[in-house]
Scaffold this motif. Structure first.
Motif, PDB file in Angstrom:
ATOM      1  N   GLY A  16     -24.961   4.859 -33.496  1.00 28.65           N
ATOM      2  CA  GLY A  16     -24.320   5.415 -34.991  1.00 28.65           C
ATOM      3  C   GLY A  16     -22.715   5.467 -35.035  1.00 28.65           C
ATOM      4  N   THR A  17     -22.150   5.766 -33.958  1.00 28.40           N
ATOM      5  CA  THR A  17     -20.635   5.523 -34.210  1.00 28.40           C
ATOM      6  C   THR A  17     -20.297   4.197 -34.477  1.00 28.40           C
ATOM      7  OG1 THR A  17     -20.392   7.555 -32.648  1.00 28.40           O
ATOM      8  CG2 THR A  17     -18.405   6.197 -33.032  1.00 28.40           C
ATOM      9  N   ALA A  18     -20.879   3.186 -33.808  1.00 30.91           N
ATOM     10  CA  ALA A  18     -20.229   1.660 -34.072  1.00 30.91           C
ATOM     11  C   ALA A  18     -20.722   1.524 -35.446  1.00 30.91           C
ATOM     12  CB  ALA A  18     -20.972   0.932 -32.907  1.00 30.91           C
ATOM     13  N   ALA A  19     -21.793   1.897 -35.760  1.00 27.86           N
ATOM     14  CA  ALA A  19     -22.328   1.612 -37.267  1.00 27.86           C
ATOM     15  C   ALA A  19     -21.546   2.207 -38.219  1.00 27.86           C
ATOM     16  CB  ALA A  19     -23.923   1.973 -37.512  1.00 27.86           C
ATOM     17  N   ARG A  20     -20.890   3.303 -37.991  1.00 30.06           N
ATOM     18  CA  ARG A  20     -19.916   4.130 -38.811  1.00 30.06           C
ATOM     19  C   ARG A  20     -18.599   3.298 -38.990  1.00 30.06           C
ATOM     20  NH1 ARG A  20     -16.882   8.269 -37.002  1.00 30.06           N
ATOM     21  NH2 ARG A  20     -18.424   9.050 -35.769  1.00 30.06           N
ATOM     22  N   LEU A  21     -18.179   2.764 -37.794  1.00 30.66           N
ATOM     23  CA  LEU A  21     -16.868   2.112 -37.796  1.00 30.66           C
ATOM     24  C   LEU A  21     -17.202   0.686 -38.333  1.00 30.66           C
ATOM     25  CD1 LEU A  21     -14.099   1.806 -36.610  1.00 30.66           C
ATOM     26  CD2 LEU A  21     -15.115   0.843 -34.706  1.00 30.66           C
ATOM     27  N   GLY A  77     -26.320  11.634 -35.795  1.00 27.20           N
ATOM     28  CA  GLY A  77     -25.241  12.438 -35.533  1.00 27.20           C
ATOM     29  C   GLY A  77     -23.961  11.799 -35.126  1.00 27.20           C
ATOM     30  N   GLY A  78     -24.040  10.356 -34.594  1.00 31.40           N
ATOM     31  CA  GLY A  78     -22.912   9.683 -34.334  1.00 31.40           C
ATOM     32  C   GLY A  78     -22.587   9.015 -35.555  1.00 31.40           C
TER      33      GLY A  78
END
Length: 132
Positions: A16-21, A77-78
């Motif tokens: 999720g964090t990688a997708a947001r970035l 959540g990420g």
């Protein structure tokens, strides 16, 4: 929480964090307004709403509970980010307080509306209603 579920949250959070970035790289700020943060938070609220309707946590067991933890707590959540929203709003406030206030109201309002829409879209339909 079991170790397995903790690992699912960690893996999901990483994705999720990688997708947001990635979205942050694709969607530039406009006039100091962090549009990528707005986009991921509203999209994330919509998807979490769908999951909440489709996979209510209190009725889940086993693999379904693992799936909910992985998708909602981990990936989404990420993917969503309250901290970037808060910092972006404070940074915008320094140069344009009215725009910052509008941005904060917009992201909160759209997020709540998206979550409500997601829950409505995700609500299982009865066969009788679906056949009409």
């Amino acid at each position: 929480m079991t170790l397995g579920r903790l690992l699912l949250v960690m893996l999901g959070g990483m994705l999720g964090t990688a997708a947001r970035l990635g979205i942050g790289f694709l969607v530039p700020d406009a006039a100091g307004i962090p549009l990528a943060t707005l986009a991921v938070n509203v999209l994330g609220a919509l998807l979490i709403g769908v999951l909440a309707a489709r996979l209510p946590f209190d009725g889940l067991r086993g693999r379904w509970k693992d799936m909910r933890v992985f998708l909602a707590t981990g990936i989404l959540g990420g993917f969503t980010t309250y901290s970037a929203f808060a910092v972006g709003t404070v940074e915008l406030w320094a140069s344009a307080p009215p725009a910052a206030a509008a941005y904060a109201a917009l992201i909160l309002g759209l997020g709540i509306a998206a979550a409500a829409l997601g829950m409505r879209l995700g609500r299982p339909r009865s066969r009788a209603r679906a056949s009409r």
